[in-house]
Design an enzyme around this catalytic site. Structure first.
Site, PDB file in Angstrom:
ATOM      1  CG  ASP A  48      -0.320  -0.407   2.507  1.00 40.84           C
ATOM      2  OD1 ASP A  48       0.921  -0.432   2.579  1.00 40.84           O
ATOM      3  OD2 ASP A  48      -1.043  -0.679   3.477  1.00 40.84           O
ATOM      4  CG  ASP A  57      -9.373  -0.482  11.376  1.00 44.64           C
ATOM      5  OD1 ASP A  57      -8.404  -1.221  11.058  1.00 44.64           O
ATOM      6  OD2 ASP A  57      -9.680   0.544  10.736  1.00 44.64           O
ATOM      7  CG  HIS A  84      -6.346  -1.606   8.405  1.00 41.17           C
ATOM      8  ND1 HIS A  84      -6.500  -0.456   9.143  1.00 41.17           N
ATOM      9  CD2 HIS A  84      -5.003  -1.742   8.233  1.00 41.17           C
ATOM     10  CE1 HIS A  84      -5.312   0.065   9.405  1.00 41.17           C
ATOM     11  NE2 HIS A  84      -4.386  -0.690   8.876  1.00 41.17           N
ATOM     12  CD  GLU A  95      -8.847   1.825   7.111  1.00 40.70           C
ATOM     13  OE1 GLU A  95      -8.911   0.906   7.949  1.00 40.70           O
ATOM     14  OE2 GLU A  95      -8.208   2.874   7.318  1.00 40.70           O
TER      15      GLU A  95
HETATM   16  C1  GLP Z   1      -0.887   0.411   8.692  1.00 43.58           C
HETATM   17  C2  GLP Z   1      -0.542  -0.314   7.382  1.00 43.58           C
HETATM   18  C3  GLP Z   1      -0.719  -1.795   7.520  1.00 43.58           C
HETATM   19  C4  GLP Z   1      -0.197  -2.210   8.873  1.00 43.58           C
HETATM   20  C5  GLP Z   1      -1.101  -1.671   9.950  1.00 43.58           C
HETATM   21  C6  GLP Z   1      -0.569  -1.879  11.353  1.00 43.58           C
HETATM   22  O1  GLP Z   1      -1.759   1.467   8.557  1.00 43.58           O
HETATM   23  N1  GLP Z   1      -1.202   0.137   6.196  1.00 43.58           N
HETATM   24  O2  GLP Z   1      -0.062  -2.469   6.461  1.00 43.58           O
HETATM   25  O3  GLP Z   1      -0.194  -3.608   8.985  1.00 43.58           O
HETATM   26  O4  GLP Z   1      -1.469  -0.348   9.722  1.00 43.58           O
HETATM   27  O5  GLP Z   1       0.559  -1.112  11.603  1.00 43.58           O
HETATM   28  P1  GLP Z   1       1.553  -1.446  12.787  1.00 43.58           P
HETATM   29  O6  GLP Z   1       2.230  -2.711  12.399  1.00 43.58           O
HETATM   30  O7  GLP Z   1       2.509  -0.292  12.822  1.00 43.58           O
HETATM   31  O8  GLP Z   1       0.747  -1.576  14.011  1.00 43.58           O
END
Ligand code: GLP
Length: 261
Positions: free
Chosen positions: A67, A136, A138, A143
């Protein structure tokens, strides 16, 4: 779905790294699906250490990131293009241009998204996809409400995700972009093996839904219940709301050592 609960995130990350090393040993030209965020850092740290020790090479491997934020200038330190290079790609020996990601500055975003899907397919598809999970539920930036069959496309970020990610933007939610391009849930489901990592109590509810909830667009990661080869690597805190925690622990403890993830 195999659930592996380890005492801490570092130990869990080592298991994820081991799966990637084993993949590259049998298929040096493997296609890796790379994720940004704090969750995969333990995997990347271990892979960088093993690369430095001469135990693994990425020279023939290729990568696709999940992403990207829409509209951040190319030189912004928080574009996922820059983050994945800092956190992982530049620490090992990928060939130049072996790692691709969505273009958050594309003029024609739908056309770009179609070309990104085509590039993944032309590379032979993703052999191993690393994933984190949002609070959440995702994955990537899919989302709640995302189509369970979605492909790469533009999405609007939820307030929750922008609050969660504000820590990378000086704590100021107004600096967090409102839109992103993300591989879809259908795109992620096309990977041959998916390794999801999560740590900390903030992820415990999402992890419970992922493994034990009803499959629903409300918790997008639940689509992974339909994938034949998913490994979920957790620390104790992220596993704290699992109903079948003791079963997962017993199962993993009884697994023969020769059997990889
Ligand atoms: C982000 C990314 C995801 C990631 C998630 C959790 O917004 N787009 O790919 O897995 O949120 O992030 P983190 O690993 O820093 O908790």
């Amino acid at each position: 779905m195999e659930i592996v609960i380890r005492p801490d995130a570092t130990t869990a990350g080592k298991l994820g790294a081991e799966a990637i090393v084993a993949l590259l040993q049998r298929k040096p030209e493997a296609v890796l699906g790379l994720a940004t965020g704090s969750s995969p850092l333990a995997i990347y740290d271990e892979l960088a250490a093993r690369h430095d020790a001469g135990e693994v090479s990425f020279a023939q491997a290729r990568g696709f990131t999940l992403d990207e934020y829409v509209g951040l200038p190319a030189e912004h330190p928080e574009t996922y293009h820059n983050v994945i290079r800092r956190d992982f790609v530049n620490r090992v020996d990928f060939a130049p241009d072996a790692v691709h990601g969505p273009d958050g500055l594309a003029d024609d975003i739908p056309a770009f998204c179609a070309s990104y899907e085509a590039a993944i397919a032309a590379a032979g598809g993703v052999d191993l996809q690393i994933l984190g999970i949002g609070t959440d539920g995702h994955i990537g930036f899919n989302e709640p409400g995302s189509s369970l069959a979605s492909r790469t496309r533009i999405k609007t970020l939820t307030k929750q995700t922008r609050v969660d990610n504000a820590r990378f933007f000086g704590g100021d939610i107004d600096q967090v972009p409102t839109h992103c391009i993300t591989q879809g849930l259908g795109t992620i489901m096309s990977a041959r093996h998916i390794v999801l990592v999560a740590s900390g109590t903030a992820k415990a509810e999402a992890v419970h839904h992922l493994a034990e909830g009803s499959v629903s667009a409300l918790w997008p990661a639940t689509i992974l219940q339909h994938h034949p080869h998913v490994t979920v690597l957790l620390d104790e805190a992220a596993a704290s709301r699992l109903q079948l925690g003791s079963y997962y622990r017993e199962t993993y403890a009884a697994k023969p050592a020769w059997q990889g993830l």
